[in-house]
Motif scaffolding. Sequence first.
Motif, PDB file in Angstrom:
ATOM      1  N   GLN A 173      -5.549  -9.526  -9.554  1.00  0.00           N
ATOM      2  CA  GLN A 173      -6.613  -9.692  -9.520  1.00  0.00           C
ATOM      3  C   GLN A 173      -7.423  -8.630  -8.781  1.00  0.00           C
ATOM      4  OE1 GLN A 173      -8.085 -14.148  -8.496  1.00  0.00           O
ATOM      5  NE2 GLN A 173      -5.960 -14.765  -9.105  1.00  0.00           N
ATOM      6  N   ASP A 174      -6.904  -8.270  -7.536  1.00  0.00           N
ATOM      7  CA  ASP A 174      -7.214  -7.243  -6.781  1.00  0.00           C
ATOM      8  C   ASP A 174      -7.262  -5.905  -7.578  1.00  0.00           C
ATOM      9  OD1 ASP A 174      -7.729  -9.039  -4.808  1.00  0.00           O
ATOM     10  OD2 ASP A 174      -5.858  -8.527  -3.725  1.00  0.00           O
ATOM     11  N   THR A 175      -6.274  -5.907  -8.502  1.00  0.00           N
ATOM     12  CA  THR A 175      -6.041  -4.525  -9.056  1.00  0.00           C
ATOM     13  C   THR A 175      -7.231  -4.334 -10.293  1.00  0.00           C
ATOM     14  OG1 THR A 175      -4.050  -4.365  -8.970  1.00  0.00           O
ATOM     15  CG2 THR A 175      -4.481  -3.008 -10.812  1.00  0.00           C
ATOM     16  N   VAL A 188      -1.971  -1.940  -5.413  1.00  0.00           N
ATOM     17  CA  VAL A 188      -3.445  -1.700  -6.326  1.00  0.00           C
ATOM     18  C   VAL A 188      -3.880  -0.578  -6.747  1.00  0.00           C
ATOM     19  CG1 VAL A 188      -5.771  -2.607  -5.779  1.00  0.00           C
ATOM     20  CG2 VAL A 188      -3.965  -4.099  -5.127  1.00  0.00           C
ATOM     21  N   ASN A 189      -3.889   0.284  -5.560  1.00  0.00           N
ATOM     22  CA  ASN A 189      -4.589   1.739  -5.751  1.00  0.00           C
ATOM     23  C   ASN A 189      -3.882   2.401  -6.859  1.00  0.00           C
ATOM     24  OD1 ASN A 189      -6.906   1.508  -4.130  1.00  0.00           O
ATOM     25  ND2 ASN A 189      -5.604   1.864  -2.388  1.00  0.00           N
ATOM     26  N   GLU A 228       1.039  -1.231  -0.147  1.00  0.00           N
ATOM     27  CA  GLU A 228       0.139   0.164  -0.066  1.00  0.00           C
ATOM     28  C   GLU A 228       0.773   1.226   0.161  1.00  0.00           C
ATOM     29  OE1 GLU A 228      -3.228   2.099  -0.245  1.00  0.00           O
ATOM     30  OE2 GLU A 228      -3.323  -0.253  -0.270  1.00  0.00           O
ATOM     31  N   GLN A 263      -2.695 -12.872  -6.724  1.00  0.00           N
ATOM     32  CA  GLN A 263      -3.748 -12.158  -6.113  1.00  0.00           C
ATOM     33  C   GLN A 263      -3.569 -10.501  -6.352  1.00  0.00           C
ATOM     34  OE1 GLN A 263      -6.394 -13.817  -4.805  1.00  0.00           O
ATOM     35  NE2 GLN A 263      -7.493 -11.774  -4.782  1.00  0.00           N
ATOM     36  N   ILE A 264      -2.366 -10.059  -6.039  1.00  0.00           N
ATOM     37  CA  ILE A 264      -2.504  -8.377  -6.437  1.00  0.00           C
ATOM     38  C   ILE A 264      -3.102  -8.107  -7.495  1.00  0.00           C
ATOM     39  CG2 ILE A 264      -0.018  -8.431  -7.327  1.00  0.00           C
ATOM     40  CD1 ILE A 264       0.238  -5.773  -5.678  1.00  0.00           C
ATOM     41  N   LYS A 318     -10.334  -5.861 -10.191  1.00  0.00           N
ATOM     42  CA  LYS A 318     -11.552  -5.672  -9.265  1.00  0.00           C
ATOM     43  C   LYS A 318     -11.653  -4.087  -8.959  1.00  0.00           C
ATOM     44  CE  LYS A 318     -12.004 -10.388  -7.288  1.00  0.00           C
ATOM     45  NZ  LYS A 318     -11.737 -11.020  -5.934  1.00  0.00           N
ATOM     46  N   GLU A 319     -10.776  -3.566  -8.345  1.00  0.00           N
ATOM     47  CA  GLU A 319     -10.704  -2.433  -8.213  1.00  0.00           C
ATOM     48  C   GLU A 319     -10.939  -1.471  -9.367  1.00  0.00           C
ATOM     49  OE1 GLU A 319     -10.446   1.369  -6.097  1.00  0.00           O
ATOM     50  OE2 GLU A 319     -10.775  -0.688  -5.434  1.00  0.00           O
TER      51      GLU A 319
END
Length: 240
Positions: free
Chosen positions: A205-207, A152-153, A146, A202-203, A209-210
């Motif tokens: 996939q999370d990106t 991700v953000n 983070e 996972q990072i 989704k975001e």
Amino acid sequence: MDITGVKSINTSIYTAKNDTKKTDSKSSDSEKTEDKAQNLGTDKFVKSTESNTEPSTYKPTKQKLSTDEIAALKENEQNSKAELIKKFINDTISNQNKLLGKSTESGVPGMSKTTSDLLTKIFGSIENAYPPLATTPEGAQKAISEGGPYSVNAVADRIMTMAKALAGDDPNKLQQMRTAVEKGFKEAGFDFKKATNSDLPQICQDTCKEVMRRFDELQSKASSTNDTTKSDTKDSKDSK
């Protein structure tokens, strides 16, 4: 014989001959002048007219594009933008995986000057579009955590910045950008699975989704604004 008389005769003969030559010379010059005047007199001046005058320069005729041709150009432009954002996603996801030690791809990809100029216009510099990769395990972990440039953000921020810059305020183009982003993540996942025989980390996939969440929010806002504008326009017409 009187010498004086001989001299006088010779002198008069010479003078006569000399005068004759001068007269002949003048006569010849006069004839030449007359001939020249006669020759000039035969020339005729013909005034040119528009019918036999060629234009000095060529002026091309402007031809208007048909509606179909204009539509085709716009479609090609939009397709180019879609391909650009798909490649940007693929390269960025690849960098995330490289930081995880799960990718053999290089960091910043090679690109044309046109792409480089466009990315610089959107992000300010190529380094902002593709932040440099850390070279140590500690730096790599910090980059994907983070607040890091490949978190991700942070990645979602860059993808949405590009999507909005390419789509502008057009809701239809925004939807086209969303479709291109979805395809970009799918292609990145396909390439990763082909190389590693496993799904995206996972990072990544999370990106994805975001980014999709932000598209939902942006499109919902755009739709509400559009509905309000239509309503205001209708009320204005009814009041008249």
